[in-house]
Design an enzyme around this catalytic site. Structure first.
Site, PDB file in Angstrom:
ATOM      1  N   LYS A  87      42.116  39.863  32.737  1.00 45.33           N
ATOM      2  CA  LYS A  87      41.552  39.966  34.089  1.00 45.33           C
ATOM      3  C   LYS A  87      41.467  38.578  34.705  1.00 45.33           C
ATOM      4  CE  LYS A  87      37.864  42.730  36.166  1.00 45.33           C
ATOM      5  NZ  LYS A  87      36.565  43.340  35.886  1.00 45.33           N
TER       6      LYS A  87
HETATM    7  C1  E4P Z   1      35.475  45.417  38.367  1.00 45.88           C
HETATM    8  O1  E4P Z   1      36.255  45.424  37.458  1.00 45.88           O
HETATM    9  C2  E4P Z   1      34.119  44.902  38.305  1.00 45.88           C
HETATM   10  O2  E4P Z   1      33.750  44.764  36.952  1.00 45.88           O
HETATM   11  C3  E4P Z   1      33.085  45.810  38.908  1.00 45.88           C
HETATM   12  O3  E4P Z   1      33.611  47.041  39.303  1.00 45.88           O
HETATM   13  C4  E4P Z   1      32.128  45.177  39.835  1.00 45.88           C
HETATM   14  O4  E4P Z   1      31.200  46.136  40.220  1.00 45.88           O
HETATM   15  P1  E4P Z   1      29.797  45.771  40.887  1.00 45.88           P
HETATM   16  O5  E4P Z   1      30.055  45.443  42.329  1.00 45.88           O
HETATM   17  O6  E4P Z   1      29.009  47.028  40.732  1.00 45.88           O
HETATM   18  O7  E4P Z   1      29.245  44.616  40.125  1.00 45.88           O
END
Ligand code: E4P
Length: 218
Positions: A87
């Protein structure tokens, strides 16, 4: 549509996996920190443990923000398990690293995407997944679903292989609307998956069937 769970909590991952509908896991540094995991060795061990809980892809985020650092960290993460998807943040060096990994056949998830232009760049760099954060856009009075629609249109126009991973999902309606738009994947908390089960008519209907079945005297 693939269902990913957005957590580093092993119990929640196991619960979603047991339901039989889980296709993968996404994590981020905040979710890892929430589990109280510290130190590089423990973090790597935790990614391995997550891979053991699920059959599908597991996104593991790099912390470095420079190209060399991202490549080093990403290669280390990818070497842990073939399920790992590296990522990368949507910054210039993240795009460069995405192209580097694509050329090496290492899968990537470009994260923190908030515009169609960013999603186009990620696809051009050969990202496996692009993660538009729809909940965080909704949080600031901007239509997150509209972004998913724009990306869907752009990717379809040019047959990009990059999969749209609708991220920052907050609730079941996000899941349903993303499915209607044609998002390839959604990642959300366990509640957004389990919430899909719920309907009062299912509960009252089942209660009546069970009541009537009492006369069967089995
Ligand atoms: C994406 O991969 C992120 O980990 C995540 O969806 C972020 O979500 P949040 O806005 O609830 O922190």
């Amino acid at each position: 549509m693939k269902f990913f769970i957005d957590t580093a909590n092993l119990d929640q991952i196991k619960e979603a996996q047991a339901l039989g509908v889980l296709d993968g896991v996404t994590t981020n540094p905040s979710l890892m920190a929430k589990e109280g995991i510290t130190g590089k060795a423990n973090i790597l061990k935790h990614y391995e443990a997550i891979c053991e809980c699920v059959d599908g892809d597991v996104s593991a985020e790099v912390i470095a923000t420079d190209f060399e650092g991202m490549v080093k960290e990403g290669e280390e993460l990818a070497a842990l398990n073939p399920q790992i998807v590296v990522k990368l943040p949507m910054i210039a060096d993240g795009v460069k690293a995405c192209k580097y990994f694509a050329d090496k056949g290492i899968r990537t998830n470009v994260t923190l995407v908030f515009s169609a232009g960013q999603a186009l760049l990620a696809a051009k760099a050969g990202a496996t997944y692009v993660s538009p954060f729809l909940g965080r856009l909704d949080d600031i009075s901007t239509d997150g679903l509209n972004l998913i629609e724009e990306i869907r249109q752009i990717y379809d126009n040019y047959d990009f292989n990059t999969q749209i991973l609708a991220a920052s999902i907050r609730h079941t309606m996000h899941v349903i609307n993303c499915a209607k738009i044609g998002s390839d994947v959604m990642t959300g908390p366990l509640s957004s998956i389990e919430g899909l089960l719920k309907h009062p008519l299912t509960d009252s209907g089942l209660a009546k069937f069970l009541e009537d079945a009492k006369s069967f005297d089995l």
